[in-house]
Design an enzyme around this catalytic site. Structure first.
Site, PDB file in Angstrom:
ATOM      1  N   SER A 248      41.300  34.321  39.548  1.00 47.79           N
ATOM      2  CA  SER A 248      41.772  34.151  38.184  1.00 47.79           C
ATOM      3  C   SER A 248      40.892  34.933  37.238  1.00 47.79           C
ATOM      4  O   SER A 248      39.809  35.404  37.606  1.00 47.79           O
ATOM      5  CB  SER A 248      41.762  32.666  37.793  1.00 47.79           C
ATOM      6  OG  SER A 248      40.428  32.214  37.592  1.00 47.79           O
ATOM      7  N   LYS A 249      41.347  35.061  35.987  1.00 51.82           N
ATOM      8  CA  LYS A 249      40.592  35.802  34.987  1.00 51.82           C
ATOM      9  C   LYS A 249      39.316  35.070  34.581  1.00 51.82           C
ATOM     10  O   LYS A 249      38.459  35.645  33.924  1.00 51.82           O
ATOM     11  CB  LYS A 249      41.479  36.059  33.765  1.00 51.82           C
ATOM     12  CG  LYS A 249      42.595  37.052  34.065  1.00 51.82           C
ATOM     13  CD  LYS A 249      43.548  37.233  32.913  1.00 51.82           C
ATOM     14  CE  LYS A 249      44.653  38.224  33.292  1.00 51.82           C
ATOM     15  NZ  LYS A 249      45.665  38.386  32.240  1.00 51.82           N
ATOM     16  N   ARG A 250      39.202  33.814  34.950  1.00 49.10           N
ATOM     17  CA  ARG A 250      37.980  33.075  34.658  1.00 49.10           C
ATOM     18  C   ARG A 250      36.825  33.505  35.562  1.00 49.10           C
ATOM     19  O   ARG A 250      35.668  33.258  35.256  1.00 49.10           O
ATOM     20  CB  ARG A 250      38.231  31.571  34.809  1.00 49.10           C
ATOM     21  CG  ARG A 250      39.164  30.990  33.755  1.00 49.10           C
ATOM     22  CD  ARG A 250      39.226  29.487  33.870  1.00 49.10           C
ATOM     23  NE  ARG A 250      39.763  29.066  35.152  1.00 49.10           N
ATOM     24  CZ  ARG A 250      41.058  28.897  35.386  1.00 49.10           C
ATOM     25  NH1 ARG A 250      41.943  29.140  34.422  1.00 49.10           N
ATOM     26  NH2 ARG A 250      41.497  28.498  36.569  1.00 49.10           N
TER      27      ARG A 250
END
Length: 314
Positions: A248-250
């Protein structure tokens, strides 16, 4: 015979990571190996999360990786604009067509009411029970709430053969129920926007992640209701971290910006992903263009692909 038109349609809500590049690379190779046209479209529907700075960085990272496009936000093309935020009138026109056909109704269910019927841990997604389809409401109630708009899903199976996943069939009315096509804040839903855009841009082939496979029957219904021809779908396995979590972008450590800052080259990233796609025998630096002649979708494995950025050649 129609020329292949494929697309990469990311959301500019953060820095792109290896998972985004995985699908972008495969979609790009599918199109380039067929001598087709590659489209870049920004899915910036969500005004609260989308940022132009992310879109600019995304395009810079794509160019650095050697993944180019023939039509897009920066260079235009015959189906401009290529940002969803500038295409809202098209979504509204499609919505009005569905409303005129009696296929749309307002839904006044609150998030709390929907959460109360949400699945518990371990359960599958529950079908929207159709509370508002036959709901009789007075004007005072309507004035107090802003409704979403749902598509009244007719009964029946919606089936297609995915290039990677094989035959898929779903009874939408029983397995999904009436789904939202415009949110209560007025933003048109992804399911409607993506169908309108792919049809308007004459996209013939859609390659995307396996996580979107289950939403495809909803889109097939919209293609049918809007009188449009659906593209050929390919849903590829997802990249997952060693601990089993989806990228994910996290996870900033796996962003292209972070890898570049560590001195990882574009060729090393492409070579590592090509190795994971079974396109080359060992993980070694390679340019994306070098993979075009030997690209073979059948070499992809069926299950999720485990990746570890520490394995990328530096």
């Amino acid at each position: 015979m129609r020329i292949m038109r494929g697309r990469f349609a990311p959301s500019p809500t953060g820095e792109i990571h290896l998972g985004n590049v995985w699908t972008a690379l495969l979609a790009w190779l599918q199109v380039r190996s067929a001598g087709g046209i590659m489209v870049l479209r920004m899915e910036d529907l969500d005004p609260e999360r989308s940022r132009q700075s992310y879109a600019d960085r995304l395009m810079a990272d794509m160019q650095w990786l050697g993944l180019d496009w023939d039509e897009g936000p920066d260079i235009g093309g015959p189906y401009a604009p290529y940002c969803q935020g500038q295409r809202r009138e098209l979504y509204q026109a499609a919505l009005e067509r569905l409303e005129a056909a009696g296929m749309v109704y307002p839904c006044y269910c609150t998030r709390a009411e929907l959460a109360a019927s949400a699945p518990h841990a371990g359960e599958t997604e529950r079908v929207y029970p159709g509370v508002c389809r036959q709901r009789k409401l007075d004007n005072a109630f309507k004035a107090a709430r802003r409704p979403a708009l749902r598509l009244a899903v007719p009964p029946g199976q919606y089936s297609f053969t995915d290039v990677q996943a094989g035959f898929v069939s779903q009874d939408l009315s029983q397995e999904v129920g009436d789904f939202v096509i415009r949110r209560s804040d007025g933003v048109h839903a992804y399911q409607l926007a993506v169908v309108v855009d792919d049809a308007a841009m004459d996209i013939t082939h859609v390659l995307r992640g396996y996580d979107l496979l289950s939403s495809t029957p909803r889109q097939l219904l919209l293609y049918r209701l809007l009188g449009q021809r659906a593209p050929v779908f390919t849903h590829v396995p997802l990249l997952i971290a060693p601990d089993g979590h989806r990228l994910s972008k996290r996870q900033q450590a796996l962003s292209i910006a972070a890898l570049r800052a560590q001195g990882v080259t574009a060729e090393a990233i492409i070579g590592y992903l090509a190795f994971k796609a079974n396109l080359i025998d060992v993980p070694q630096p390679v340019r994306a263009a070098e993979l075009i002649p030997s690209f073979d979708m059948t070499k992809l494995q069926a299950d999720s692909v485990i990746i570890d950025s520490r394995e990328i050649c530096r």
